[in-house]
Design an enzyme around this catalytic site. Sequence first.
Site, PDB file in Angstrom:
ATOM      1  CB  ILE A 145      -0.951   0.023   1.225  1.00  0.00           C
ATOM      2  CG1 ILE A 145      -1.872  -1.203   1.210  1.00  0.00           C
ATOM      3  CG2 ILE A 145      -1.776   1.313   1.241  1.00  0.00           C
ATOM      4  CD1 ILE A 145      -2.687  -1.399   2.484  1.00  0.00           C
ATOM      5  CD  GLN A 156       3.154  -9.455  12.431  1.00  0.00           C
ATOM      6  OE1 GLN A 156       3.341 -10.081  11.384  1.00  0.00           O
ATOM      7  NE2 GLN A 156       2.017  -9.513  13.087  1.00  0.00           N
ATOM      8  CE1 TYR A 216      -1.737  -6.104  11.415  1.00  0.00           C
ATOM      9  CE2 TYR A 216      -4.084  -6.572  11.199  1.00  0.00           C
ATOM     10  CZ  TYR A 216      -2.957  -5.904  10.771  1.00  0.00           C
ATOM     11  OH  TYR A 216      -3.030  -5.046   9.698  1.00  0.00           O
TER      12      TYR A 216
HETATM   13  N1  LIG Z   1      -3.434  -4.980   3.130  1.00  0.00           N
HETATM   14  C1  LIG Z   1      -4.555  -4.753   3.779  1.00  0.00           C
HETATM   15  O1  LIG Z   1      -5.629  -5.184   3.352  1.00  0.00           O
HETATM   16  C2  LIG Z   1      -4.555  -3.918   5.062  1.00  0.00           C
HETATM   17  C3  LIG Z   1      -5.749  -3.801   5.769  1.00  0.00           C
HETATM   18  C4  LIG Z   1      -5.768  -3.035   6.938  1.00  0.00           C
HETATM   19  C5  LIG Z   1      -4.625  -2.376   7.349  1.00  0.00           C
HETATM   20  N2  LIG Z   1      -3.469  -2.530   6.658  1.00  0.00           N
HETATM   21  C6  LIG Z   1      -2.272  -1.834   7.147  1.00  0.00           C
HETATM   22  O2  LIG Z   1      -1.645  -1.162   6.069  1.00  0.00           O
HETATM   23  C7  LIG Z   1      -0.232  -1.159   6.267  1.00  0.00           C
HETATM   24  C8  LIG Z   1       0.482  -1.656   5.015  1.00  0.00           C
HETATM   25  O3  LIG Z   1       0.025  -2.960   4.700  1.00  0.00           O
HETATM   26  P1  LIG Z   1       0.487  -3.708   3.365  1.00  0.00           P
HETATM   27  O4  LIG Z   1      -0.606  -4.622   2.975  1.00  0.00           O
HETATM   28  O5  LIG Z   1       1.000  -2.736   2.399  1.00  0.00           O
HETATM   29  O6  LIG Z   1       1.672  -4.612   3.953  1.00  0.00           O
HETATM   30  P2  LIG Z   1       3.140  -4.905   3.394  1.00  0.00           P
HETATM   31  O7  LIG Z   1       3.664  -6.055   4.208  1.00  0.00           O
HETATM   32  O8  LIG Z   1       3.138  -5.029   1.917  1.00  0.00           O
HETATM   33  O9  LIG Z   1       3.929  -3.572   3.800  1.00  0.00           O
HETATM   34  C9  LIG Z   1       4.436  -3.361   5.088  1.00  0.00           C
HETATM   35  C10 LIG Z   1       5.872  -2.851   4.939  1.00  0.00           C
HETATM   36  O10 LIG Z   1       6.369  -2.583   6.263  1.00  0.00           O
HETATM   37  C11 LIG Z   1       7.720  -3.036   6.305  1.00  0.00           C
HETATM   38  N3  LIG Z   1       8.053  -3.350   7.711  1.00  0.00           N
HETATM   39  C12 LIG Z   1       7.566  -4.366   8.459  1.00  0.00           C
HETATM   40  N4  LIG Z   1       8.116  -4.321   9.691  1.00  0.00           N
HETATM   41  C13 LIG Z   1       8.953  -3.240   9.708  1.00  0.00           C
HETATM   42  C14 LIG Z   1       9.807  -2.688  10.695  1.00  0.00           C
HETATM   43  N5  LIG Z   1       9.916  -3.224  11.920  1.00  0.00           N
HETATM   44  N6  LIG Z   1      10.520  -1.574  10.368  1.00  0.00           N
HETATM   45  C15 LIG Z   1      10.437  -1.017   9.125  1.00  0.00           C
HETATM   46  N7  LIG Z   1       9.652  -1.516   8.160  1.00  0.00           N
HETATM   47  C16 LIG Z   1       8.913  -2.619   8.447  1.00  0.00           C
HETATM   48  C17 LIG Z   1       7.771  -4.271   5.416  1.00  0.00           C
HETATM   49  O11 LIG Z   1       9.075  -4.560   4.942  1.00  0.00           O
HETATM   50  C18 LIG Z   1       6.813  -3.890   4.293  1.00  0.00           C
HETATM   51  O12 LIG Z   1       7.494  -3.283   3.207  1.00  0.00           O
HETATM   52  C19 LIG Z   1       0.029  -1.985   7.520  1.00  0.00           C
HETATM   53  O13 LIG Z   1       0.185  -1.091   8.594  1.00  0.00           O
HETATM   54  C20 LIG Z   1      -1.229  -2.792   7.699  1.00  0.00           C
HETATM   55  O14 LIG Z   1      -1.464  -3.090   9.058  1.00  0.00           O
HETATM   56  C21 LIG Z   1      -3.402  -3.284   5.523  1.00  0.00           C
END
Ligand SMILES: NC(=O)c1ccc[n+]([C@@H]2O[C@H](COP(=O)([O-])OP(=O)(O)OC[C@H]3O[C@@H](n4cnc5c(N)ncnc54)[C@H](O)[C@@H]3O)[C@@H](O)[C@H]2O)c1
Length: 318
Positions: A12, A76, A142
């Site tokens: 995202i 995470q 989570y």
């Molecule tokens: N994908 C969904 O449907 C969804 C729904 C609700 C909320 N979210 C939230 O949106 C955000 C992004 O989700 P996404 O689907 O793009 O996930 P994603 O895993 O593709 O992206 C998360 C990024 O965070 C980085 N990361 C993880 N731990 C880290 C740390 N300790 N330090 C630095 N970087 C770190 C990862 O390397 C990754 O690039 C998250 O906060 C997630 O909780 C996503």
Amino acid sequence: MKILVTGAAGFIASHVADAYVNAGHEVVIMDDLSRGSKKNTNPRARFYQYDIRDRETVENIFLQEKPAIVNHHAAQMDVRRGVREPLFDAQVNILGSLNLIEAAVAHGAKRFIYAATAGAGYGEPKHMPVPEDYPINPITPYGISKHTVEHYLFTFQCLYGLQYVVLRYGNVFGPRQSSQGEAGVFAIFSEQMMSGRQPVIYGDGQKVRDYVYVSDVVAANIAALARGTNEIFNIGSGVATPDLEVFERVRDLLGKSVQPRYLPRRPGEIDRICLDISKAARLLGWVPQVTLADGARRTVKYFQETASSAATTASAVV
Ligand SMILES: NC(=O)c1ccc[n+]([C@@H]2O[C@H](COP(=O)([O-])OP(=O)(O)OC[C@H]3O[C@@H](n4cnc5c(N)ncnc54)[C@H](O)[C@@H]3O)[C@@H](O)[C@H]2O)c1
């Protein structure tokens, strides 16, 4: 404006960072690449490969960059890992976020935009669509860790005047989503079907989710730069879509005839969620534009193109 986007090597936030760069903002990215990929990071943004839990590094990056806005997506975000390792989940999602919030206050950032979760926060809702003031009842670590940060933002706003905008996402889907995780059902079904495997549906196919296409989520992050101060918003489509419908859409777009394999529902999964998104329309001026059909078409096309360019590279190497 200078904006620090965390997690922008991932799904995202890489799209959010691209949009901010294209809008003329100076973008700084922080991601430890634990899940994301360097190739997703915008080449016009400055990239720091560091962990948000590393207090000293976070402090140094803020000292050097002094971002006006923090857009926090790093997390995470594997729900099942959170069940297995709740301490790790809390360290990244709560303590890592708190590191950023404290640094934002200490170094004069004005605003903190936070990617929260709707699906994992409200638990099993008794009625739908679910508005933002519905009781929070997470059924996974989570869900707890993501929601806890909302409390810190409220408190830090009261104590220090740090503005916040909380965006509680439904199920986001689109290009660059990883099929390695649990949330990316479009990505998972696409890759499984393209490689000839039989996709699994947990439950009877009738669990419903609120899917929102990634470009609509990006639009909410753009709106949040200037609007919605100190508010919490559901960001979804307001449409309840059963698992089986997603499966059938992906299958039809790929021209396959496979049937799903059904396995028992897994603990920590809710039966149904659909969001009331009227507050975002009212205060953010945000309304989703991409239908499920259109988003599915774009997403499946992306995975087909990615697979065929990987195949071309592999055959060139051979
Ligand atoms: N994908 C969904 O449907 C969804 C729904 C609700 C909320 N979210 C939230 O949106 C955000 C992004 O989700 P996404 O689907 O793009 O996930 P994603 O895993 O593709 O992206 C998360 C990024 O965070 C980085 N990361 C993880 N731990 C880290 C740390 N300790 N330090 C630095 N970087 C770190 C990862 O390397 C990754 O690039 C998250 O906060 C997630 O909780 C996503």
